[in-house]
Design a protein around this motif. Sequence first.
Motif, short mmCIF file in Angstrom:
data_model
loop_
_atom_site.label_atom_id
_atom_site.label_comp_id
_atom_site.label_asym_id
_atom_site.label_seq_id
_atom_site.Cartn_x
_atom_site.Cartn_y
_atom_site.Cartn_z
N GLN A 275 0.82 -1.21 0.00
CA GLN A 275 0.00 0.00 0.00
C GLN A 275 0.85 1.26 0.00
OE1 GLN A 275 -2.61 1.29 3.41
NE2 GLN A 275 -4.22 0.75 1.96
N LYS A 276 1.98 1.24 0.70
CA LYS A 276 2.85 2.42 0.72
C LYS A 276 3.38 2.74 -0.68
CE LYS A 276 4.50 2.44 5.51
NZ LYS A 276 5.68 2.38 6.40
N VAL A 277 3.75 1.70 -1.42
CA VAL A 277 4.25 1.89 -2.79
C VAL A 277 3.13 2.43 -3.67
CG1 VAL A 277 5.21 0.75 -4.82
CG2 VAL A 277 5.98 0.09 -2.54
N GLN A 278 1.93 1.88 -3.52
CA GLN A 278 0.79 2.33 -4.31
C GLN A 278 0.47 3.80 -4.03
OE1 GLN A 278 -2.26 -0.41 -3.14
NE2 GLN A 278 -1.39 -2.14 -4.26
N THR A 279 0.53 4.18 -2.76
CA THR A 279 0.24 5.57 -2.39
C THR A 279 1.29 6.51 -2.96
OG1 THR A 279 -0.87 4.84 -0.37
CG2 THR A 279 -0.17 7.14 -0.46
N VAL A 280 2.56 6.09 -2.92
CA VAL A 280 3.64 6.91 -3.49
C VAL A 280 3.42 7.10 -4.99
CG1 VAL A 280 6.10 6.96 -4.04
CG2 VAL A 280 5.36 6.36 -1.74
N LEU A 281 3.04 6.03 -5.69
CA LEU A 281 2.78 6.12 -7.13
C LEU A 281 1.60 7.05 -7.42
CD1 LEU A 281 3.27 2.42 -8.29
CD2 LEU A 281 4.71 4.37 -8.86
N HIS B 8 0.58 9.55 -5.52
CA HIS B 8 1.03 10.92 -5.26
C HIS B 8 1.86 11.43 -6.43
CE1 HIS B 8 0.65 10.46 -0.60
NE2 HIS B 8 -0.52 10.55 -1.21
N TRP B 9 2.70 10.57 -6.99
CA TRP B 9 3.51 10.96 -8.15
C TRP B 9 2.61 11.31 -9.33
CZ3 TRP B 9 3.82 8.78 -13.03
CH2 TRP B 9 4.84 9.28 -13.86
N ASN C 158 0.91 14.59 -8.75
CA ASN C 158 1.87 15.68 -8.89
C ASN C 158 2.09 16.03 -10.36
OD1 ASN C 158 2.32 16.12 -6.16
ND2 ASN C 158 4.02 14.67 -6.04
N TYR D 115 -5.17 16.07 -4.29
CA TYR D 115 -4.42 15.27 -3.33
C TYR D 115 -5.18 13.99 -2.98
CZ TYR D 115 -2.29 19.87 -2.91
OH TYR D 115 -1.72 21.07 -3.20
N LYS E 288 -4.90 7.94 0.76
CA LYS E 288 -4.49 6.53 0.71
C LYS E 288 -4.99 5.87 -0.57
CE LYS E 288 -4.40 5.82 5.73
NZ LYS E 288 -4.96 5.05 6.86
#
Length: 231
Positions: free
Chosen positions: A5-11, A13-14, A17, A28, A31
């Motif tokens: 989930q952390k990787v998915q959230t980072v993607l 957000h990218w 952006n 924005y 999760k």
Amino acid sequence: MLMLQKVQTVLAHWAMNQVNTKYNTHIYIDKVDLSTLGLIKLKGVEIKDHHQDSMVYIQKLSSHILSYKKLLKGNYDFETVSLDGLFLKIKIYKGETDDNFSHFLKSFDTSTNKKPKKEFLLMASTVYLDDGEVFIIDDNNKKPLKAFFKKIKGTVKNFKIEGPKVFATIKKLYLVDNNTIEVKNLTADFTYSPQKIELLNALLKTPTSSIDAELVFTYKREDLRDFNNKV
């Protein structure tokens, strides 16, 4: 790795952006949860307006997508989308003529925004709404709150944002307005553009009445401040 989930959230957000940089928007996501079956769940989706105030907030957005790669490349073509806990605040700030939602849509207008090479396009074949709220506010009036709709639920077909234009086929929408009028069923072919609003084949039913109408509102941008008299 992608299922974390952390990787998915980072993607996510990218990806947001990239959109924000390209169109000068402020979108924005809190999760993200992606599955191998193509199900995507977004929690805490927020769009801020040109005054950095919250204009749209969605508690939970669920959808199925055919290709994550296309989504990350800016292909926002969805099949079914479910919006739970939608909050929308359309507001005209003191001394301004355009509302914040119009400002937001103008960000996607390639005729005025020179940065994007192609027009923004977001489509969904079906949108399900549940527990939605819409506020319409004008700070130039003595009584800023012009309208309030709550308990919004129903179905919208053929939803599309194409540049600064919005298209939708409203199917059986339920809501209650700020005068406690209960709308049992609202259907219409809806179109919004910087020059006009259309509600064609419109049908509105309350517990005591039924109205059929073809509504077309044309206006200049500055007329929206005095919508009731000039539009």
